[in-house]
Design an enzyme around this catalytic site. Structure first.
Site, short mmCIF file in Angstrom:
data_model
loop_
_atom_site.label_atom_id
_atom_site.label_comp_id
_atom_site.label_asym_id
_atom_site.label_seq_id
_atom_site.Cartn_x
_atom_site.Cartn_y
_atom_site.Cartn_z
N ARG A 1 0.77 -1.15 -0.17
CA ARG A 1 -0.03 -0.01 -0.14
C ARG A 1 1.06 1.12 -0.07
O ARG A 1 0.43 2.22 -0.53
CB ARG A 1 -0.76 0.01 1.12
N ASP B 1 -2.66 -4.95 2.21
CA ASP B 1 -3.60 -6.00 2.97
C ASP B 1 -5.09 -5.67 2.54
O ASP B 1 -5.36 -4.53 2.26
CB ASP B 1 -3.72 -5.56 4.67
N ASP C 1 -4.70 -1.01 14.05
CA ASP C 1 -3.78 -2.24 13.94
C ASP C 1 -3.48 -3.08 15.16
O ASP C 1 -3.00 -4.22 14.70
CB ASP C 1 -2.26 -1.80 13.65
#
Length: 434
Positions: A93, A117, A315
């Site tokens: 990303r 992801d 996260d």
């Protein structure tokens, strides 16, 4: 193809030093494009994501050299190309973090779709809106073509429609090489954003308001080289805290920067994880934790939810969920930011965890669960670490496939876990033909 084979049920104990922050290293590495002079970077994590970012830069003509295990020299003096490689960009990303520096320095950038992801929709609109405020045009369909106006970008006021971390970082880098003061409002202010801002200040673009959601960048006609050490990774520190508590071990984490862990430690206390600050930069997780969920007032079910900094980091919702399977009581994990983040819970359920997935954003965890070994596949970095926590706490042997996802965010994770007493081996697996 590689997998981890893990014999669970062994307490993880000892000492470990926090690695450099992955999410700081990626934009800091990209910032080398803002100058013809050298950047000397220390404490750079040697993980798949940083290697992928460096490969992108080398393809553009950046001179890259590792001068020590975690020290890096970068020089973009020979770069003249503003088109980013599509195949390499598809790996991460953070490839889109090259857009701001390329646009500011060369007046254009041609960006392929970024990878990363698969945890839900991840907008690029915040980046493009910031570039447009600076005067650039943004066109194209699948590829994005950015062009500065005649005379270059212009300093301005930017209001971020969401506190996007990478959007803020791209805006900071573009503004740093745009003469005059540019103010960012509703900006992200995570520790990794702060670290990038500190580097840009060292390069000559004074940044005011670091750590707040309103920053002013005093951009310059040109920027110089700098030497900088990447800040510790608070996400990794929290992951190791969860690993220690779930397995009942005693762990001291050095170089942890406790001020970045205030909201994390508070949320973990709701799951019964107690930790202590030792000295200026160490965190101690005592052994044999009595993991018990702390109910809200009136015996209400508590909630751990993520949000923009300084709230609990997105996260870490996967890590908190795995830890909650070992805590007595009931807790709601509310992942607000990414609609696919919790789609790994079926893997933990297969191990014996009692989890009810209410919808893409909410899961109710009832613990403690006696987990047993299973064969698992890691869908993303943080889910992979959650599976590691579950496997190390479980009875029996677990196998985790697709470990390159975990390697994207955690440096030499199997070696470092073995140093803490974990029974974990990395095994090569032949790819099955389609």
């Amino acid at each position: 193809m590689e997998k981890f084979v893990i014999q669970g049920g062994v307490p993880l104990s000892g000492e470990i030093t926090a690695a450099g922050n992955k999410n700081a290293a990626l934009p800091i590495i990209a910032a080398c494009l803002l100058t013809e002079e050298e950047l000397l970077l220390d404490n750079v994590p040697r993980i798949r994501d940083t290697e992928a970012q460096l490969a992108l830069l080398e393809r553009l003509g950046v001179e890259v050299s590792w001068v020590a295990d975690n020290s890096l020299r970068l020089c973009a003096a020979s770069v003249s190309e503003a088109t980013v490689d599509e195949e390499l960009a598809s790996r991460i990303r953070a490839s889109f973090l090259l857009a701001g520096p390329l646009l500011a320095r060369f007046g254009e950038a041609r960006m392929p779709p970024p990878g990363g992801d698969v945890i839900g929709r991840r907008r690029l609109d915040a980046h493009l809106d910031a570039f447009r405020e600076l005067g650039a045009s943004a066109g194209g369909d699948r590829w994005i073509e950015l062009n500065a106006p005649p005379g270059g970008l212009r300093a301005c006021g930017i209001f971020m429609d969401e506190p996007s971390v990478m959007g803020t970082e791209n805006a900071l880098m573009a503004a740093a090489l745009t003469p005059g003061p540019t103010t960012l409002k509703n900006a992200a202010c995570e520790p990794h954003v702060q670290d990038l801002a500190r580097l840009l200040s060292k390069m000559g673009a004074e940044v005011q308001g670091i750590g707040s959601n309103m920053m002013t960048v005093h951009g310059q006609e040109s920027l110089g080289g700098a030497k900088h050490s990447v800040s510790p990774d608070h996400i990794e520190v929290a992951s190791f805290m969860g690993l220690a508590a779930a397995t009942g071990g005693e762990l001291r984490i050095r170089g942890a920067m406790p001020e970045d862990l205030i909201s994390v430690r508070r949320a973990f206390r709701r799951l019964g994880l107690q930790s202590m600050v030792e000295g200026p930069d160490n965190i101690l997780v005592p052994p044999e934790q009595n993991l018990r969920v702390q109910d809200d007032r009136g015996d209400a079910i508590p909630k751990i939810e993520d949000g923009p900094w300084p709230a609990f980091p997105a996260d870490l919702t996967s890590i908190a969920l795995a830890l909650a399977t070992q805590a007595e009581g009931t807790v709601l994990i509310f992942e607000k930011m990414f609609e696919n983040r919790l789609f790994f819970v079926d893997k933990l359920v297969a191990m014996g965890a009692r989890i009810t997935l209410c919808d893409p954003h909410r899961a109710i965890v009832n613990g403690p669960s006696r987990l047993h070994g299973e064969r698992l596949e890691s869908p993303d970095i943080r889910a992979g670490m959650a599976m590691l926590i579950a496997a190390l706490a479980a009875d029996g042997v677990s196998e985790i496939g697709n470990v390159r996802q975990i390697d994207r965010g955690y440096e030499r994770i199997d070696e470092r876990l073995r140093g803490l007493g974990a029974h974990i081996e990395r095994i090569s697996v032949e790819r099955v033909p389609a």
